[in-house]
Enzyme design. Structure first.
Site, PDB file in Angstrom:
ATOM      1  N   GLY A   8       0.950   0.454  -2.218  1.00 31.93           N
ATOM      2  CA  GLY A   8       2.250   0.387  -1.542  1.00 31.93           C
ATOM      3  C   GLY A   8       2.218   1.091  -0.198  1.00 31.93           C
ATOM      4  O   GLY A   8       3.180   1.759   0.195  1.00 31.93           O
ATOM      5  N   VAL A  55      -0.036  -4.871  -7.732  1.00 31.83           N
ATOM      6  CA  VAL A  55      -0.328  -3.895  -8.798  1.00 31.83           C
ATOM      7  C   VAL A  55       0.019  -4.409 -10.194  1.00 31.83           C
ATOM      8  O   VAL A  55      -0.416  -3.826 -11.188  1.00 31.83           O
ATOM      9  CB  VAL A  55       0.378  -2.525  -8.561  1.00 31.83           C
ATOM     10  CG1 VAL A  55      -0.157  -1.848  -7.314  1.00 31.83           C
ATOM     11  CG2 VAL A  55       1.892  -2.665  -8.516  1.00 31.83           C
ATOM     12  N   ASN A  78       1.617   4.644  -5.516  1.00 35.20           N
ATOM     13  CA  ASN A  78       2.859   4.824  -4.771  1.00 35.20           C
ATOM     14  C   ASN A  78       3.730   3.555  -4.736  1.00 35.20           C
ATOM     15  O   ASN A  78       4.924   3.641  -4.478  1.00 35.20           O
ATOM     16  CB  ASN A  78       2.498   5.275  -3.345  1.00 35.20           C
ATOM     17  CG  ASN A  78       3.656   5.195  -2.395  1.00 35.20           C
ATOM     18  OD1 ASN A  78       4.522   6.063  -2.401  1.00 35.20           O
ATOM     19  ND2 ASN A  78       3.713   4.146  -1.586  1.00 35.20           N
ATOM     20  N   SER A 130      10.256   9.875  -9.247  1.00 33.37           N
ATOM     21  CA  SER A 130      11.448  10.046  -8.410  1.00 33.37           C
ATOM     22  C   SER A 130      12.357  11.033  -9.129  1.00 33.37           C
ATOM     23  O   SER A 130      12.263  11.163 -10.364  1.00 33.37           O
ATOM     24  CB  SER A 130      12.180   8.709  -8.276  1.00 33.37           C
ATOM     25  OG  SER A 130      13.520   8.905  -7.848  1.00 33.37           O
ATOM     26  N   TYR A 143      14.985   1.268 -12.804  1.00 35.61           N
ATOM     27  CA  TYR A 143      14.253   2.241 -11.970  1.00 35.61           C
ATOM     28  C   TYR A 143      14.158   3.627 -12.632  1.00 35.61           C
ATOM     29  O   TYR A 143      13.055   4.162 -12.772  1.00 35.61           O
ATOM     30  CB  TYR A 143      14.919   2.297 -10.598  1.00 35.61           C
ATOM     31  CG  TYR A 143      14.206   3.113  -9.542  1.00 35.61           C
ATOM     32  CD1 TYR A 143      13.064   2.639  -8.899  1.00 35.61           C
ATOM     33  CD2 TYR A 143      14.689   4.364  -9.157  1.00 35.61           C
ATOM     34  CE1 TYR A 143      12.425   3.391  -7.908  1.00 35.61           C
ATOM     35  CE2 TYR A 143      14.065   5.117  -8.178  1.00 35.61           C
ATOM     36  CZ  TYR A 143      12.927   4.625  -7.554  1.00 35.61           C
ATOM     37  OH  TYR A 143      12.300   5.375  -6.573  1.00 35.61           O
ATOM     38  N   ALA A 145      14.443   4.505 -15.779  1.00 34.67           N
ATOM     39  CA  ALA A 145      13.632   4.428 -17.013  1.00 34.67           C
ATOM     40  C   ALA A 145      12.157   4.326 -16.654  1.00 34.67           C
ATOM     41  O   ALA A 145      11.299   4.969 -17.266  1.00 34.67           O
ATOM     42  CB  ALA A 145      14.072   3.235 -17.857  1.00 34.67           C
ATOM     43  N   ALA A 146      11.853   3.507 -15.644  1.00 28.99           N
ATOM     44  CA  ALA A 146      10.451   3.345 -15.226  1.00 28.99           C
ATOM     45  C   ALA A 146       9.907   4.655 -14.669  1.00 28.99           C
ATOM     46  O   ALA A 146       8.777   5.057 -14.972  1.00 28.99           O
ATOM     47  CB  ALA A 146      10.352   2.243 -14.174  1.00 28.99           C
ATOM     48  N   LYS A 147      10.714   5.352 -13.873  1.00 27.08           N
ATOM     49  CA  LYS A 147      10.239   6.595 -13.255  1.00 27.08           C
ATOM     50  C   LYS A 147      10.117   7.714 -14.301  1.00 27.08           C
ATOM     51  O   LYS A 147       9.230   8.571 -14.189  1.00 27.08           O
ATOM     52  CB  LYS A 147      11.164   7.016 -12.101  1.00 27.08           C
ATOM     53  CG  LYS A 147      11.121   6.044 -10.910  1.00 27.08           C
ATOM     54  CD  LYS A 147       9.735   5.923 -10.307  1.00 27.08           C
ATOM     55  CE  LYS A 147       9.705   5.196  -8.972  1.00 27.08           C
ATOM     56  NZ  LYS A 147       8.354   4.984  -8.450  1.00 27.08           N
ATOM     57  N   ILE A 176      14.768  10.883   0.427  1.00 26.38           N
ATOM     58  CA  ILE A 176      13.786  10.797   1.519  1.00 26.38           C
ATOM     59  C   ILE A 176      14.250   9.781   2.561  1.00 26.38           C
ATOM     60  O   ILE A 176      14.539   8.624   2.218  1.00 26.38           O
ATOM     61  CB  ILE A 176      12.388  10.384   0.975  1.00 26.38           C
ATOM     62  CG1 ILE A 176      11.966  11.288  -0.205  1.00 26.38           C
ATOM     63  CG2 ILE A 176      11.345  10.423   2.098  1.00 26.38           C
ATOM     64  CD1 ILE A 176      11.833  12.767   0.097  1.00 26.38           C
TER      65      ILE A 176
HETATM   66  N1  LIG Z   1      12.328   6.574  -0.219  1.00 26.93           N
HETATM   67  C1  LIG Z   1      12.829   7.356  -1.143  1.00 26.93           C
HETATM   68  O1  LIG Z   1      13.896   7.955  -0.962  1.00 26.93           O
HETATM   69  C2  LIG Z   1      12.112   7.566  -2.461  1.00 26.93           C
HETATM   70  C3  LIG Z   1      12.627   8.531  -3.333  1.00 26.93           C
HETATM   71  C4  LIG Z   1      12.009   8.731  -4.549  1.00 26.93           C
HETATM   72  C5  LIG Z   1      10.876   8.012  -4.879  1.00 26.93           C
HETATM   73  N2  LIG Z   1      10.394   7.062  -4.021  1.00 26.93           N
HETATM   74  C6  LIG Z   1       9.194   6.331  -4.438  1.00 26.93           C
HETATM   75  O2  LIG Z   1       8.221   6.409  -3.422  1.00 26.93           O
HETATM   76  C7  LIG Z   1       7.411   5.224  -3.437  1.00 26.93           C
HETATM   77  C8  LIG Z   1       7.360   4.607  -2.044  1.00 26.93           C
HETATM   78  O3  LIG Z   1       8.675   4.196  -1.696  1.00 26.93           O
HETATM   79  P1  LIG Z   1       9.148   3.865  -0.207  1.00 26.93           P
HETATM   80  O4  LIG Z   1      10.463   4.501  -0.052  1.00 26.93           O
HETATM   81  O5  LIG Z   1       8.087   4.143   0.770  1.00 26.93           O
HETATM   82  O6  LIG Z   1       9.431   2.303  -0.377  1.00 26.93           O
HETATM   83  P2  LIG Z   1       8.961   1.025   0.482  1.00 26.93           P
HETATM   84  O7  LIG Z   1       9.744  -0.096  -0.078  1.00 26.93           O
HETATM   85  O8  LIG Z   1       9.035   1.313   1.943  1.00 26.93           O
HETATM   86  O9  LIG Z   1       7.423   0.882   0.098  1.00 26.93           O
HETATM   87  C9  LIG Z   1       6.992   0.346  -1.123  1.00 26.93           C
HETATM   88  C10 LIG Z   1       5.748  -0.485  -0.839  1.00 26.93           C
HETATM   89  O10 LIG Z   1       5.273  -1.003  -2.094  1.00 26.93           O
HETATM   90  C11 LIG Z   1       4.842  -2.340  -1.889  1.00 26.93           C
HETATM   91  N3  LIG Z   1       4.856  -3.073  -3.162  1.00 26.93           N
HETATM   92  C12 LIG Z   1       5.941  -3.511  -3.845  1.00 26.93           C
HETATM   93  N4  LIG Z   1       5.553  -4.199  -4.929  1.00 26.93           N
HETATM   94  C13 LIG Z   1       4.196  -4.179  -4.943  1.00 26.93           C
HETATM   95  C14 LIG Z   1       3.213  -4.731  -5.807  1.00 26.93           C
HETATM   96  N5  LIG Z   1       3.556  -5.444  -6.889  1.00 26.93           N
HETATM   97  N6  LIG Z   1       1.904  -4.511  -5.538  1.00 26.93           N
HETATM   98  C15 LIG Z   1       1.532  -3.809  -4.422  1.00 26.93           C
HETATM   99  N7  LIG Z   1       2.427  -3.280  -3.554  1.00 26.93           N
HETATM  100  C16 LIG Z   1       3.746  -3.467  -3.820  1.00 26.93           C
HETATM  101  C17 LIG Z   1       5.829  -2.904  -0.888  1.00 26.93           C
HETATM  102  O11 LIG Z   1       5.313  -4.059  -0.230  1.00 26.93           O
HETATM  103  C18 LIG Z   1       6.035  -1.708   0.055  1.00 26.93           C
HETATM  104  O12 LIG Z   1       5.137  -1.732   1.143  1.00 26.93           O
HETATM  105  C19 LIG Z   1       8.019   4.302  -4.497  1.00 26.93           C
HETATM  106  O13 LIG Z   1       7.308   4.442  -5.714  1.00 26.93           O
HETATM  107  C20 LIG Z   1       9.426   4.846  -4.642  1.00 26.93           C
HETATM  108  O14 LIG Z   1       9.964   4.567  -5.901  1.00 26.93           O
HETATM  109  C21 LIG Z   1      10.992   6.824  -2.826  1.00 26.93           C
END
Ligand SMILES: NC(=O)c1ccc[n+]([C@@H]2O[C@H](COP(=O)([O-])OP(=O)(O)OC[C@H]3O[C@@H](n4cnc5c(N)ncnc54)[C@H](O)[C@@H]3O)[C@@H](O)[C@H]2O)c1
Length: 246
Positions: A8, A55, A78, A130, A143, A145-147, A176
């Site tokens: 990701g 993934v 990620n 998360s 979301y 439940a998965a996290k 974030i």
């Molecule tokens: N941004 C936040 O506030 C926040 C808070 C808590 C947790 N998170 C977690 O951090 C991680 C990154 O989030 P982000 O905010 O950068 O989101 P984002 O949507 O910018 O990035 C997620 C990336 O994952 C890729 N992706 C999605 N499905 C995929 C798959 N099946 N195979 C491969 N790649 C895939 C997407 O193309 C994208 O580039 C995630 O796991 C998210 O749950 C984010």
């Protein structure tokens, strides 16, 4: 030179993690489902290779890892997504999709890469959970439940794979201002309300999470295994502090 694969990483937090790892001397495999994004992101990051992969699909992940050419020292799971709507309207297909990408996807990549790590007798895996895995947010379907499952799976991996020389930890980011949450915090009113509710007085940045990755993969964390590192400026502990008394 240490090596890492970050899933990701075509955008948001994953891109920042890749940049931070590269700046700290890692060779980085940037894996994403969005090929254009990951190719463009990789162009800006030294010593990085764009890897196309989904993934949720074993074959696609095996092919991407083969292209990288070595078992990395570090895997950062990620990739994730959140699908918003109330549970009573949430389709089974959406629930399943979110569970598959966030939870099953982290297992698929770990299951495939751990083979080489176990053979070598060393490796580090960092899963992205998360604060929703601890405190569910309304309207986020599968979301939370998965996290929550990711936190539990991290502990499971640590108790089963520690004996092979692996360390498996997870990070729970809070609010974030990056990636999937960027559009939410584009609204100044939401920024002020959310940022003001955080004990540290601000929203988090992608770099706060990248720093946590660097720490968990470092020698300084060599005795940390199965841990969930909450990186949220203290907000997930502040429920009681924010309840009105009158
Ligand atoms: N941004 C936040 O506030 C926040 C808070 C808590 C947790 N998170 C977690 O951090 C991680 C990154 O989030 P982000 O905010 O950068 O989101 P984002 O949507 O910018 O990035 C997620 C990336 O994952 C890729 N992706 C999605 N499905 C995929 C798959 N099946 N195979 C491969 N790649 C895939 C997407 O193309 C994208 O580039 C995630 O796991 C998210 O749950 C984010």
């Amino acid at each position: 030179m240490k090596s890492a694969i970050v899933t990701g990483s075509g955008a948001g937090i994953g891109e920042s993690i890749s940049k931070k790892l590269s700046e700290n001397g890692y060779r980085v495999g940037m894996l994403d489902l969005n090929e254009d994004n990951v190719v463009n992101a990789s162009k800006k990051i030294e010593n990085s290779t764009p890897l196309f992969g989904d993934v949720t699909k074993e074959d696609s992940i095996s092919r991407a890892f083969e292209k990288f050419g070595e078992t990395p020292d570090l895997l950062v799971n990620n990739a994730g997504l959140v699908l918003f709507n109330p549970l009573e309207e949430h389709s089974i297909a959406d629930f399943s999709k979110s569970l598959n990408i966030n939870l099953l996807g982290s297992f698929i990549t770990s299951r495939i890469l751990s083979e080489g790590m176990i053979k070598r007798g060393s490796g580090s895996i960092i899963n992205m959970s998360s604060i929703n895995g601890i405190n569910p947010g309304p309207g986020t379907g599968a979301y939370p439940a998965a996290k929550a499952g990711i936190i539990s799976m991290t502990q499971q991996m640590a108790i089963e794979w520690g004996k092979f020389g692996l360390r498996i930890n997870c990070i729970s980011p809070g609010f974030i201002d990056a990636g999937m949450s960027k559009p939410i915090y584009a609204d100044p009113k939401v920024r002020k309300l959310r940022g003001g509710a955080v004990p540290s007085g601000r929203l988090g940045e992608a770099d706060d999470i990248a720093n946590a990755v660097l720490f968990l993969d470092s020698e300084n964390a060599s005795y940390v295994n199965g841990h969930n590192l909450v990186v949220d400026g203290g907000v997930s502990n502040s429920v009681i502090a924010q309840l009105p008394r009158e």
